[in-house]
Design an enzyme around this catalytic site. Structure first.
Site, short mmCIF file in Angstrom:
data_model
loop_
_atom_site.label_atom_id
_atom_site.label_comp_id
_atom_site.label_asym_id
_atom_site.label_seq_id
_atom_site.Cartn_x
_atom_site.Cartn_y
_atom_site.Cartn_z
CD GLU A 298 -2.76 1.31 0.15
OE1 GLU A 298 -2.66 2.28 -0.62
OE2 GLU A 298 -3.58 0.40 -0.01
CG ASP A 302 -1.09 4.98 -0.86
OD1 ASP A 302 -1.75 4.44 -1.76
OD2 ASP A 302 -1.45 4.98 0.34
CB SER A 517 -5.53 1.49 -1.93
OG SER A 517 -5.27 0.39 -2.75
CG ASP A 559 -21.45 11.78 -15.92
OD1 ASP A 559 -21.28 11.02 -14.94
OD2 ASP A 559 -22.58 12.15 -16.29
CB ILE A 560 -17.77 7.14 -15.02
CG1 ILE A 560 -16.43 7.87 -14.94
CG2 ILE A 560 -17.61 5.69 -15.43
CD1 ILE A 560 -15.70 8.00 -16.26
N GLY A 578 -24.56 12.05 -14.47
CA GLY A 578 -24.64 12.80 -13.23
C GLY A 578 -24.00 12.01 -12.10
CG ASP A 580 -22.62 6.96 -10.71
OD1 ASP A 580 -21.77 6.29 -10.09
OD2 ASP A 580 -22.38 7.49 -11.82
#
Length: 600
Positions: A298, A302, A517, A559-560, A578, A580
């Site tokens: 992790e 990052d 992550s 927008d996906i 929009g 979701d």
């Protein structure tokens, strides 16, 4: 047998001297699922009690936060100072005196206490025997059924009735959050490769606003820094190294970011950054083990992507200890699994805080006592008021618990009723942070593990009213999943970014990994670039993002509209036009956002 801290012996003789007080229940919880009672805790085991005093004027702080975060308000960007924030959350002097007197009644001297910067938290290490007297309860050793972690906890506690006005909560008492599942939302991709991706054909991506960009076709199998800059329209932008802008990442659970791995990553993807590094800040016993075998998946993910996207912006990695499980017959002077408060205490004490911070850890909201969740969330609000943007992964379980496999999710309430419900995550559910969901592929679609849904602890903030109301009115058929979620809760996520097939270096080897992550430090990287834009133009940092995102920023997001995130035996919610509860408002278009953040 535990070895007591030296001052613990002084407490033992003082317990009998404390005058009897009528106690009144503060909190009671059902024995949580998968935790089993092994019997009474050792009387001399030491518990690090954290006592929260009421914050005197948090409502005013919250009002300031919304005003300075609203791009249409005349006070936008007028962030508060450390001293101004502390004055608003400092306890009333009566509460300070009452708590000090209560502790003294039990033989606890002022010298044994530590306090948060605003004095709204008091910490003291006490043996179980004294904690039981102070809180009129009995502590037991509890064991987790899956990984056999053990903690000392109680299912209820009380305080003298006259102290209820002066103490909001005491932990760790009823806090059963399973810290191995205070998880890095991390997953290896099915495909792993040591070979770098080679740019070849390009894909033309048409964004939701009709604009077109070119992305290397290789990005459909391997996500790199180049891929993200192409996809999110930031090719060629170079931030300043000296304008005061900073970005930071948090690390918990003994996660260490390996510098040698970072150099391999830079050689592979950001050659200009070779031989540069980042600052490591150790908090509450945090460590920085640079042994290759100790490299944290992790932490490496990052650091490599957040700092790779923002080079040469100065970066900091906060390594916070205090969250390992313990075995109660081992010499363990502390038993703390509340690292957010340890981190918050440290960061809020600093006069300068990085303008952008990403965290890739979280719990199922229901495993965190609501009183504790609200106090931690209030700490995040303090950082927002000081001009810091906070990103948190939304989780990897879709609408379910953190188990990324929908087939094995339990999705039952943790209150003894075992009712089937969608399970939101915390801290993503805090309304003062920006929750980041996940996408996949070029062109982007929702990734099937993107955590999303609605909080059961926090009501819907006003900045979400229009977007979420529209979702319910026109995008979700009436009655869908009725009773499985709280339609009036804070909605998750706010935004999203690519979250799978990321090429990282761990322990000297290249892997493809993913999870939200990956999306949180990615989105944070672009927020840091936007802060660089503003600061370089003499503007204040963006600070708390969400009022901007929902009022103006959505115009700079892609927008996906394809995909869903299943969980709890259901297909989950769908991505749609929009906002979701899978991809939020969408993914960043840096070039458009760059113009937007300079328009106010």
């Amino acid at each position: 047998m535990l070895v007591l801290l030296p001052f613990a012996f002084a407490f033992a003789g003082a317990v009998c001297a404390a005058p009897p007080r009528a106690h009144k229940l503060v909190e009671s919880v059902a024995p949580p699922r998968d935790w089993f009672n092994l019997g009474p805790a050792p009387a001399d085991h030491v518990i690090p009690l954290r006592i929260a005093l009421p914050q005197s004027d948090f409502d005013t702080l919250e009002r300031h936060l919304y005003e300075i975060s609203d791009p249409d308000h005349e006070r936008y960007g007028a962030h508060l100072s450390k001293e101004e924030v502390e004055a608003l959350v400092a306890p009333h002097p009566d509460s300070l005196r009452a708590v000090d007197a209560w502790l003294a009644e039990h033989g606890i001297p002022e010298s044994a206490c530590t306090r948060s910067p605003a004095k709204d938290w008091v910490s003291v290490n006490v043996p179980v025997s004294l904690a039981e007297t102070m809180l009129d309860t009995t502590f037991h050793v509890w064991k987790h059924a899956v990984d056999e972690d053990q903690v000392v906890r109680t299912t209820s506690y009380s305080l003298p009735e006259h102290m209820h006005a002066h103490i909001e909560l005491v932990q760790p008492t009823t806090f059963f959050s399973h810290m191995k599942n205070h998880r890095t939302t991390f997953r290896f991709s099915d495909s792993q490769s040591d070979a770098p991706s080679v740019p070849g054909e390009t894909i033309t991506v048409t964004n939701s606003d009709g604009t077109k960009i070119l992305v290397d076709a290789s990005c459909n199998t391997t996500i790199t820094i180049t891929c993200l800059k192409q996809l999110y329209n930031a090719v060629g932008y170079k931030p300043s190294a000296t304008n005061g802008n900073e970005i930071a990442l948090t690390g918990y659970l003994e996660q260490f970011a390996n510098v040698e791995d970072l150099q391999l990553f830079y050689a592979d993807q950001v050659p200009d950054a070779l031989n540069s590094s980042f600052k490591v800040t150790l908090i509450n016993g945090g460590q920085n083990n640079q042994t290759a075998s100790e490299a944290g998946d992790e932490a490496d993910l990052d650091v490599q992507f957040a700092f790779g996207l923002t080079f040469p912006t100065p970066g900091t990695f906060f390594s916070t200890g205090g969250s390992p499980p313990f075995i109660p017959d081992v010499d363990t002077p502390t038993d703390s699994n509340e690292p957010y408060t340890e981190w918050l205490d440290f960061v809020l004490a600093q006069h300068k805080v990085p303008q952008t911070i990403s965290t890739s850890y979280g719990d199922d909201e229901q495993t965190v006592p609501i009183s504790f969740a609200k106090r931690v969330c209030a700490g995040f609000a303090q950082l927002g008021a000081r001009g810091t943007s906070l990103m948190f992964s939304s989780g990897d379980g879709g609408v379910g618990d953190g188990d990324p496999d929908p087939a094995t999710q339990t999705c039952q309430t943790n209150d003894g009723r075992n009712v089937t419900k969608f399970i939101p995550g915390f801290p993503a559910s805090c309304p003062f942070v920006t929750a980041v969901g996940g996408t996949i592929n070029i062109p982007e679609v929702a990734v099937d593990f993107s955590g999303g849904g609605f909080s059961n602890y926090f009501s819907r903030p006003s900045y979400q009213d229009q977007a979420v109301t529209e979702f319910f009115a026109t995008k979700l058929p009436k009655g869908t999943y009725a009773g499985l979620f709280n339609p009036n809760g804070r909605a998750i996520p706010d935004v999203s970014a690519e979250s799978d097939k990321f090429r990282v270096f761990i322990g000297g080897q290249a892997f493809h990994i993913g999870g939200t992550s990956a999306s949180s430090p990615t989105f944070a990287g672009f927020v840091s670039l936007l802060n660089d834009v503003r600061i370089s133009h003499g503007r204040p940092s963006l600070g708390f993002l969400n009022p901007f995102l929902y009022s103006k920023g959505f115009a700079g997001l892609n927008d996906i509209t394809v995909g869903n995130a299943p969980g709890c035996g259901t297909p989950g919610f769908n991505a749609t036009s929009g906002w979701d509860p899978v991809t939020g408002l969408g993914t960043p278009n840096f070039a458009k956002l760059k113009d937007l953040v300079l328009s106010f």
